[in-house]
Structure formats: structure tokens, C-alpha cells
Design an enzyme around this catalytic site. Structure first.
Site, PDB file in Angstrom:
ATOM      1  N   CYS A 112       8.427   9.061 -12.519  1.00 41.88           N
ATOM      2  CA  CYS A 112       8.586   9.548 -11.141  1.00 41.88           C
ATOM      3  C   CYS A 112      10.013   9.972 -10.838  1.00 41.88           C
ATOM      4  O   CYS A 112      10.254  10.698  -9.879  1.00 41.88           O
ATOM      5  CB  CYS A 112       8.132   8.483 -10.154  1.00 41.88           C
ATOM      6  N   HIS A 253      10.813  10.662  -3.320  1.00 45.13           N
ATOM      7  CA  HIS A 253       9.620  10.674  -4.168  1.00 45.13           C
ATOM      8  C   HIS A 253       8.445  10.138  -3.346  1.00 45.13           C
ATOM      9  O   HIS A 253       8.595   9.184  -2.585  1.00 45.13           O
ATOM     10  CB  HIS A 253       9.863   9.806  -5.399  1.00 45.13           C
ATOM     11  N   ASN A 283       0.536  10.977  -5.094  1.00 42.59           N
ATOM     12  CA  ASN A 283       1.708  10.865  -5.961  1.00 42.59           C
ATOM     13  C   ASN A 283       1.537  11.792  -7.176  1.00 42.59           C
ATOM     14  O   ASN A 283       0.741  11.503  -8.066  1.00 42.59           O
ATOM     15  CB  ASN A 283       1.859   9.404  -6.407  1.00 42.59           C
TER      16      ASN A 283
HETATM   17  O1  UT7 Z   1       5.471   6.286  -8.311  1.00 43.30           O
HETATM   18  C1  UT7 Z   1       6.016   5.353  -9.159  1.00 43.30           C
HETATM   19  C2  UT7 Z   1       6.263   4.040  -8.529  1.00 43.30           C
HETATM   20  N1  UT7 Z   1       5.072   3.494  -7.978  1.00 43.30           N
HETATM   21  C3  UT7 Z   1       5.107   3.018  -6.760  1.00 43.30           C
HETATM   22  O2  UT7 Z   1       6.111   3.090  -6.115  1.00 43.30           O
HETATM   23  C4  UT7 Z   1       3.870   2.337  -6.264  1.00 43.30           C
HETATM   24  C5  UT7 Z   1       4.225   1.003  -5.711  1.00 43.30           C
HETATM   25  N2  UT7 Z   1       3.099   0.223  -5.252  1.00 43.30           N
HETATM   26  C6  UT7 Z   1       2.329   0.575  -4.198  1.00 43.30           C
HETATM   27  O3  UT7 Z   1       2.459   1.631  -3.637  1.00 43.30           O
HETATM   28  C7  UT7 Z   1       1.374  -0.454  -3.681  1.00 43.30           C
HETATM   29  O4  UT7 Z   1       1.615  -1.693  -4.307  1.00 43.30           O
HETATM   30  C8  UT7 Z   1      -0.130  -0.093  -3.871  1.00 43.30           C
HETATM   31  C9  UT7 Z   1      -0.506   1.035  -2.938  1.00 43.30           C
HETATM   32  C10 UT7 Z   1      -0.375   0.296  -5.317  1.00 43.30           C
HETATM   33  C11 UT7 Z   1      -0.986  -1.292  -3.511  1.00 43.30           C
HETATM   34  O5  UT7 Z   1      -0.731  -1.716  -2.197  1.00 43.30           O
HETATM   35  P1  UT7 Z   1      -0.406  -3.264  -1.871  1.00 43.30           P
HETATM   36  O6  UT7 Z   1      -0.262  -3.370  -0.437  1.00 43.30           O
HETATM   37  O7  UT7 Z   1       0.765  -3.657  -2.730  1.00 43.30           O
HETATM   38  O8  UT7 Z   1      -1.729  -3.950  -2.330  1.00 43.30           O
HETATM   39  P2  UT7 Z   1      -1.938  -5.065  -3.454  1.00 43.30           P
HETATM   40  O9  UT7 Z   1      -1.818  -4.465  -4.810  1.00 43.30           O
HETATM   41  O10 UT7 Z   1      -1.088  -6.227  -3.125  1.00 43.30           O
HETATM   42  O11 UT7 Z   1      -3.452  -5.423  -3.178  1.00 43.30           O
HETATM   43  C12 UT7 Z   1      -3.873  -5.987  -1.932  1.00 43.30           C
HETATM   44  C13 UT7 Z   1      -5.369  -6.091  -1.967  1.00 43.30           C
HETATM   45  C14 UT7 Z   1      -5.900  -6.732  -3.255  1.00 43.30           C
HETATM   46  O12 UT7 Z   1      -7.007  -7.523  -2.922  1.00 43.30           O
HETATM   47  P3  UT7 Z   1      -6.850  -9.110  -2.805  1.00 43.30           P
HETATM   48  O13 UT7 Z   1      -6.341  -9.569  -4.144  1.00 43.30           O
HETATM   49  O14 UT7 Z   1      -5.868  -9.336  -1.699  1.00 43.30           O
HETATM   50  O15 UT7 Z   1      -8.244  -9.542  -2.490  1.00 43.30           O
HETATM   51  C15 UT7 Z   1      -6.366  -5.544  -4.065  1.00 43.30           C
HETATM   52  O16 UT7 Z   1      -7.391  -5.882  -4.977  1.00 43.30           O
HETATM   53  O17 UT7 Z   1      -5.965  -4.784  -1.910  1.00 43.30           O
HETATM   54  C16 UT7 Z   1      -6.873  -4.621  -2.999  1.00 43.30           C
HETATM   55  N3  UT7 Z   1      -6.910  -3.235  -3.381  1.00 43.30           N
HETATM   56  C17 UT7 Z   1      -7.707  -2.316  -2.788  1.00 43.30           C
HETATM   57  N4  UT7 Z   1      -8.607  -2.444  -1.795  1.00 43.30           N
HETATM   58  C18 UT7 Z   1      -9.242  -1.326  -1.410  1.00 43.30           C
HETATM   59  C19 UT7 Z   1      -6.183  -2.600  -4.335  1.00 43.30           C
HETATM   60  N5  UT7 Z   1      -6.499  -1.292  -4.371  1.00 43.30           N
HETATM   61  C20 UT7 Z   1      -7.446  -1.109  -3.423  1.00 43.30           C
HETATM   62  C21 UT7 Z   1      -8.170   0.021  -2.984  1.00 43.30           C
HETATM   63  N6  UT7 Z   1      -9.049  -0.137  -1.973  1.00 43.30           N
HETATM   64  N7  UT7 Z   1      -7.993   1.257  -3.511  1.00 43.30           N
END
Ligand code: UT7
Length: 332
Positions: A112, A253, A283
Site C-alpha cells: 500500500c 492511502h 482499497n
Molecule cells: O491497506 C493496507 C493496510 N491495511 C489496513 O490499514 C487495514 C487495517 N484494518 C482495518 O481496516 C480493520 O481492522 C478491518 C476493516 C479489516 C476490520 O475492522 P475491525 O473494526 O478491526 O474489526 P475486527 O477485525 O476487530 O472484527 C470485529 C468483528 C469480528 O467479530 P467478533 O470476533 O467480534 O465476533 C469479526 O469476525 O467483526 C467481524 N467481521 C465482520 N463482520 C461482518 C470481520 N469482517 C466482517 C465483515 N462483516 N465483513
């Protein structure tokens, strides 16, 4: 030494739009979750073709806007993590498809942060007089490495390409003025593609285990991104004596709207000075920043002399920021 200035821009995204509702049909996810957690509403996926096919239309637009032909290009750099092939480079493929017969070039891999890293390298080549018309491309066909059955990553990415032309400028007040780049390989384990390289060559097993797709520990990467993006923007502002009111646009980004908002907040910048198109494209990895630059230029929202800060964070970990003053007038 002359400055390296952006003298033209171009971009391309595939026609086919995939709204969040597409994923709702077969994954345990919702439009509300995706919008709230990421800011993404839709993205584009290329049904055919390779990463070079995302670059060619963007490159043609870029050359046309500048009124030059492909033979005028002397160097091509492609930032990407989804090259057409391991080798030859995507730059070589672009050279052939574009007919840029006088250009040398290479690919640069910084995920990225690819565009920011490549912009710094490109600027140094131009400043040193080693290139006079350099085509800098940031493009990724993320749909080729995304596991569409994994809701944690499938909804995040999109395909696209952006291109800028860099040329020397004798005006010391415009062009690429400063940059800071960082890397921390300890972060590699949290965002990577496990197989396909020499560490784990492709095999029946790697395919069955779905190891040829993006793996991301989202929350870990998120926390680091928020810290590093803010840190590096504040550093480049301080180094150049810039206050929030001096900055026309922050060009971040586009990985997550919450990361972008947090960065702007730390800079004391209101969101109307931040380029955001993640809602429409998701992204697109190396393409996000040049896509923003080209769209904002096309919309007449960038003016000569505007102070811009470009910032990114991504796999590696890699991160960095570039301070530049825009060197093009508004389009007619
Ligand atoms: O571009 C290169 C660098 N990358 C980034 O900068 C990305 C950085 N990370 C992020 O943007 C975020 O961490 C994500 C968007 C990937 C995820 O968001 P989050 O708020 O960090 O969610 P999480 O991974 O902590 O997951 C929270 C909950 C989980 O469920 P439980 O364990 O709390 O029951 C996940 O399983 O959300 C769940 N979850 C989803 N639910 C519905 C994860 N993906 C999804 C989804 N739909 N698509």
C-alpha cells in the site's frame, strides 16, 4: 538540481461495480457493517485482463493530457503487489503495450506504500537528470489475490490504476519537496500472501489451503496504521514548518475511513481538505493515491501551488509521507 514535478495524471477503474450488497448475498456480512467499519460502499473488479490492463488506459489519458506520445517516455516504474508475472516486470509489459520503445523501467514492491515509495525513487531519478519523462504507475488487481469466501478481507479491496508523469522543473517552489519513508519487517506476519513465492512455492497443498490470497490480522494492522500515519504526517509538517491551514489537501492511502479520519484529526485538518474515494473504490493498494490525484485534478479541485501531503501505511510494514506542491493549473 531541478525539482521533480508532476506534469500530468491519469486513472482507470474497471466498469463493473460491486456494491456491498453483492457480498450480502453469500457472506455473513452487511452493508451497515462494511460502511461503519471501513467507509466502503462499492468497489470495481476487473472481469478480464491483468494489472497492466488497468495501467494502459490510465497511461494513455496521462500522455494525452500532456500532449506527448509513448515514445517520449524514458522510464516506467510500476508499483504493485499484483504484477502480471513474477517476471518479466509489469513495467516491461506496459512498455510493450504502450509502445514506449525508448523507456527502461522496473517494478517496485511496497504494497500500500508502493506509490509513495516509488514517487520518492522516481523524483530522485528526475532530480539527478537520469530521467526527463518518467511514467510512474500505481496499480493493483486485488481481485486476483483476494479470497472471496473470507468476509474479513473480501469486502476491503478493489481494482484500479493511477499514473503520473514526472518531469524536471526549474521552479524550485513546486514539485516533490520532501519525503520520509519507513519500514518495519517485524510487521510482515500480519499482512501478507503466504504462498507463491520462494519461501513457499505453489503446490497442490498451498492451493487447497488457500494460501495464495491476502492474509490480514485486521485489528493489529489497524492499530499500527493509525499510529504511524499520524506520526509521519506530523513529522513532515514539522520538518517543513507547515501548519494545518497551509495544507490544501491531505492525500491518504485509502484502506479504512476511520484511519483517514484519525490522521486528519491529529493534523488538525477538517475532512473537507482530505481526499476520500474509498466509498467508491475500496482499497486498491498501490493505486489509491494516484487515483485520488487524477480524480481531484479532473474535477478542477487542485490548483497550481497547492500544498499536498501524501501519506500511506501498508504491508511490510511500510509507511511514509511526501510533501509536494502541485505544479499543474486547473484543467480548462
Ligand atoms: O491497506 C493496507 C493496510 N491495511 C489496513 O490499514 C487495514 C487495517 N484494518 C482495518 O481496516 C480493520 O481492522 C478491518 C476493516 C479489516 C476490520 O475492522 P475491525 O473494526 O478491526 O474489526 P475486527 O477485525 O476487530 O472484527 C470485529 C468483528 C469480528 O467479530 P467478533 O470476533 O467480534 O465476533 C469479526 O469476525 O467483526 C467481524 N467481521 C465482520 N463482520 C461482518 C470481520 N469482517 C466482517 C465483515 N462483516 N465483513
Amino acid at each position: 538540481m531541478p525539482r521533480a514535478a508532476i506534469t500530468s495524471v491519469g486513472h482507470y477503474v474497471p466498469e463493473t461495480v460491486y456494491p456491498n450488497s453483492y457480498f450480502e448475498q453469500y457472506l455473513d456480512t452487511s452493508d451497515a457493517w462494511i460502511v461503519e467499519r471501513t467507509g466502503i460502499r462499492e468497489r470495481r473488479f476487473a472481469c478480464n485482463g491483468a494489472t497492466s490492463d488497468l495501467i494502459i488506459p490510465a497511461a494513455r489519458q496521462c500522455l494525452e493530457r500532456r500532449g506527448i506520445s509513448a515514445e517520449d517516455i524514458d522510464c516506467i516504474i510500476v508499483a504493485t503487489v499484483t504484477p502480471d508475472y513474477f517476471f518479466p516486470s509489469t513495467a516491461a509489459v506496459v512498455q510493450r503495450k504502450l509502445g514506449a520503445t525508448r523507456a527502461w523501467g522496473f517494478d517496485l514492491s511496497a504494497a500500500c506504500s508502493g506509490f509513495i515509495y516509488a514517487l520518492v525513487v522516481a523524483a530522485k531519478l528526475v532530480e539527478a537528470g537520469f530521467s526527463r519523462r518518467l511514467l510512474l504507475c500505481g496499480a493493483d488487481k486485488m481481485s486476483s489475490i483476494v479470497n472471496f469466501d473470507d468476509r474479513a478481507t473480501a469486502v476491503l479491496f478493489g481494482d484500479g490504476g493511477g499514473v503520473v508523469l514526472l518531469e524536471p522543473s526549474d521552479n524550485p517552489d513546486v514539485g516533490v519537496l520532501d519525503a520520509v519513508l519507513y519500514m518495519n519487517g517485524e510487521g510482515g506476519q500480519y499482512l501478507y500472501m503466504p504462498a507463491g513465492g520462494s519461501a513457499k512455492p505453489p503446490s497442490l497443498e498451498t492451493v487447497q489451503n488457500k494460501e495464495h490470497y491476502v492474509f490480514q490480522e485486521g485489528r493489529t494492522v489497524f492499530k499500527e496504521a493509525v499510529i504511524r500515519m499520524a506520526e509521519v504526517t506530523l513529522q513532515i509538517m514539522e520538518r517543513n514548518g507547515l501548519r494545518a491551514e497551509d495544507i490544501a489537501w491531505l492525500v491518504p492511502h485509502q484502506a479504512n475511513l476511520r484511519i483517514i479520519t484519525a490522521t486528519a484529526e491529529r493534523m488538525g485538518l477538517s475532512m473537507d481538505k482530505v481526499m476520500v474515494n474509498i466509498d467508491r473504490y475500496g482499497n486498491t493498494t498501490a493505486a489509491t493515491i494516484p487515483l485520488c490525484l487524477s480524480e481531484w485534478y479532473q474535477a478542477g479541485k487542485l490548483d497550481y501551488g497547492d500544498r499536498l501531503i501524501l501519506v500511506s501505511f501498508g504491508a511490510g510494514y511500510t509507511w511514509g509521507a511526501v510533501y509536494l506542491r502541485w505544479s499543474l493549473p486547473k484543467p480548462d
